[in-house]
Design an enzyme around this catalytic site. Structure first.
Site, PDB file in Angstrom:
ATOM      1  N   ARG A   1     -12.215  -4.683  -8.461  1.00  0.00           N
ATOM      2  CA  ARG A   1     -12.655  -4.226  -9.777  1.00  0.00           C
ATOM      3  C   ARG A   1     -11.973  -5.074 -10.844  1.00  0.00           C
ATOM      4  NH1 ARG A   1     -16.181  -2.334  -7.424  1.00  0.00           N
ATOM      5  NH2 ARG A   1     -16.998  -0.192  -7.410  1.00  0.00           N
TER       6      ARG A   1
ATOM      7  N   ASP B   1       0.857  -1.184   0.000  1.00  0.00           N
ATOM      8  CA  ASP B   1       0.000   0.000   0.000  1.00  0.00           C
ATOM      9  C   ASP B   1       0.893   1.234   0.000  1.00  0.00           C
ATOM     10  OD1 ASP B   1      -3.214   0.460   0.759  1.00  0.00           O
ATOM     11  OD2 ASP B   1      -1.925   2.181   1.152  1.00  0.00           O
TER      12      ASP B   1
ATOM     13  N   PRO C   1      -9.021   0.545  -5.528  1.00  0.00           N
ATOM     14  CA  PRO C   1      -9.977   1.188  -6.437  1.00  0.00           C
ATOM     15  C   PRO C   1      -9.434   1.104  -7.854  1.00  0.00           C
ATOM     16  CG  PRO C   1      -8.635   2.839  -5.341  1.00  0.00           C
ATOM     17  CD  PRO C   1      -8.253   1.514  -4.724  1.00  0.00           C
TER      18      PRO C   1
ATOM     19  N   ASP D   1     -14.606 -12.318  -8.245  1.00  0.00           N
ATOM     20  CA  ASP D   1     -15.975 -11.833  -8.061  1.00  0.00           C
ATOM     21  C   ASP D   1     -16.279 -10.709  -9.040  1.00  0.00           C
ATOM     22  OD1 ASP D   1     -18.504 -11.873  -6.567  1.00  0.00           O
ATOM     23  OD2 ASP D   1     -17.911  -9.868  -5.893  1.00  0.00           O
TER      24      ASP D   1
ATOM     25  N   HIS E   1     -20.162 -10.715  -8.971  1.00  0.00           N
ATOM     26  CA  HIS E   1     -20.033  -9.450  -8.238  1.00  0.00           C
ATOM     27  C   HIS E   1     -20.930  -9.476  -7.005  1.00  0.00           C
ATOM     28  CE1 HIS E   1     -18.695  -5.037  -8.871  1.00  0.00           C
ATOM     29  NE2 HIS E   1     -18.802  -5.299  -7.587  1.00  0.00           N
TER      30      HIS E   1
ATOM     31  N   GLU F   1     -17.692  -7.236 -17.138  1.00  0.00           N
ATOM     32  CA  GLU F   1     -18.910  -7.761 -16.513  1.00  0.00           C
ATOM     33  C   GLU F   1     -20.163  -6.981 -16.909  1.00  0.00           C
ATOM     34  OE1 GLU F   1     -19.319  -6.223 -12.069  1.00  0.00           O
ATOM     35  OE2 GLU F   1     -17.388  -7.172 -12.389  1.00  0.00           O
TER      36      GLU F   1
ATOM     37  N   THR G   1     -11.819  -9.312  -5.642  1.00  0.00           N
ATOM     38  CA  THR G   1     -13.178  -8.928  -5.247  1.00  0.00           C
ATOM     39  C   THR G   1     -13.356  -7.412  -5.348  1.00  0.00           C
ATOM     40  OG1 THR G   1     -12.471  -8.840  -2.927  1.00  0.00           O
ATOM     41  CG2 THR G   1     -13.483 -10.894  -3.681  1.00  0.00           C
TER      42      THR G   1
END
Length: 338
Positions: A232, A171, A204, A256, A300, A261, A230
């Protein structure tokens, strides 16, 4: 105020908003609001959308009374903040609602892949009760690499430690006190990719993170690694993922979210109308992913628990009330105001 809610198919959600916002005029759509169907709702003052409903210049230009947009999600890449600022529309989101919910789903995907649960279920459905070819692997002492150390990532870190995993986190913003409390280590992305047995994405989607996991990233991973997404779909280069799986460069994927999608949801109209050949390619690759034995795809659905949905609805109500009172909260864009 005239408040329009898109993507509200379930009656209990309509009842929730009707009770909480009883002094306002509410309109509910089961589907998305688009430039094509917006003409019937031009008196809208407040618009509430969900992921998959673009709020862009074309839509905003057809809502002359609109002053506030609130998305019922943490991610907001479907809301064009430059366009909202141009139209003096304030935008808000739901920053926290399912940090444990999404993390639980991510861990469920890890467990399903590591213990070959889909194959086990298929074996039983075929009327066979044997475990030939179903050997899995333990999470204990394996390394969980978390890309994105926000609230969801930290919840997953705690869960991974509960399985006696080693945890590393990438991060840009580091909280060393929290790292010490949970028991993880911050590392550079390349180190995470080369050392992790499980890589889970919690970022994000923006210009800096699109395809952060590309062909080069897959080449850095262990052959035994699995990747979980899970967050984007666009965080992963779909073509590179299919290639990595097909060549056994990595062992599996739990997804996910998919890069195309939105097109998958409306595939017939997409094929009929879309002229972008690259979009066709990504759509085809997503179909290939869904057929791979070492891939688990869910629709999703990571956010979709009763508790998380209730928190989403309540925060949306709070956002609308705060806007009405003149003190907007959870603001993404202040509508061009200083």
């Amino acid at each position: 105020m005239n408040i329009l809610f898109s993507q509200i198919p379930e009656q209990w959600q309509k009842d929730f908003f009707t009770e909480k916002l009883s002094s306002h005029s509410l309109t509910f759509l089961d589907t998305v609001i688009t430039p094509e169907n917006v003409s019937a709702y031009q008196n809208t003052d407040v618009l509430s959308v969900f992921v998959g409903n673009p709020v862009n210049e074309e839509l905003l230009s057809k809502l002359p009374n609109l002053t506030f947009v609130t998305t019922r999600s943490t991610g907001f890449d479907h809301v064009d903040l430059k366009a909202t600022a141009t139209h003096n529309v304030i935008a808000s989101n739901v920053p926290f609602y399912g940090e444990n919910t999404v993390a639980e789903h991510a861990m469920a995907l890890v467990l399903a892949l590591s213990r070959k649960l889909p194959q086990s279920l298929e074996r039983i459905e075929d009327g066979k009760f044997n475990y030939d070819g179903l050997q899995g692997w333990d999470l204990k002492d394996k390394t969980m690499g978390i890309v994105g150390g926000g609230h969801i990532g930290m919840n997953l870190a705690r869960m991974a430690k509960g399985f006696s995993m080693n945890v590393v986190v990438y991060d840009l913003f580091k909280n060393e006190e929290l790292a010490k409390e949970i028991g993880f280590e911050y590392v550079e992305l390349e180190t995470l990719l080369t050392t992790s047995d499980v890589i889970s994405l919690h970022l994000p989607l923006n210009e800096h993170t699109t395809h952060i996991i590309d062909e080069k990233a897959f080449k850095s991973m262990k052959n035994e690694a699995i990747i979980i997404n899970t967050a984007r779909g666009g965080l992963i280069d779909t073509e590179a993922l299919v290639q990595a799986l097909a060549t056994e460069k990595i062992a599996g994927a739990g997804l996910d979210v998919l890069e195309s999608e939105d097109q998958l949801k409306e595939e017939i109209s997409f094929v009929a109308q879309n002229e972008d050949q690259s979009a066709f390619g990504t759509l085809l690759l997503d179909h290939i992913l869904m057929e791979m034995e070492n891939v688990i795809v869910t629709p999703h659905n990571a956010f979709n628990s009763k508790e998380a949905l209730t928190r989403i609805l309540q925060t949306t109500v709070d956002n609308i009330i705060a806007f009405e009172s003149g003190t907007p909260q959870n603001v993404l864009s202040n509508g061009g105001k200083e």
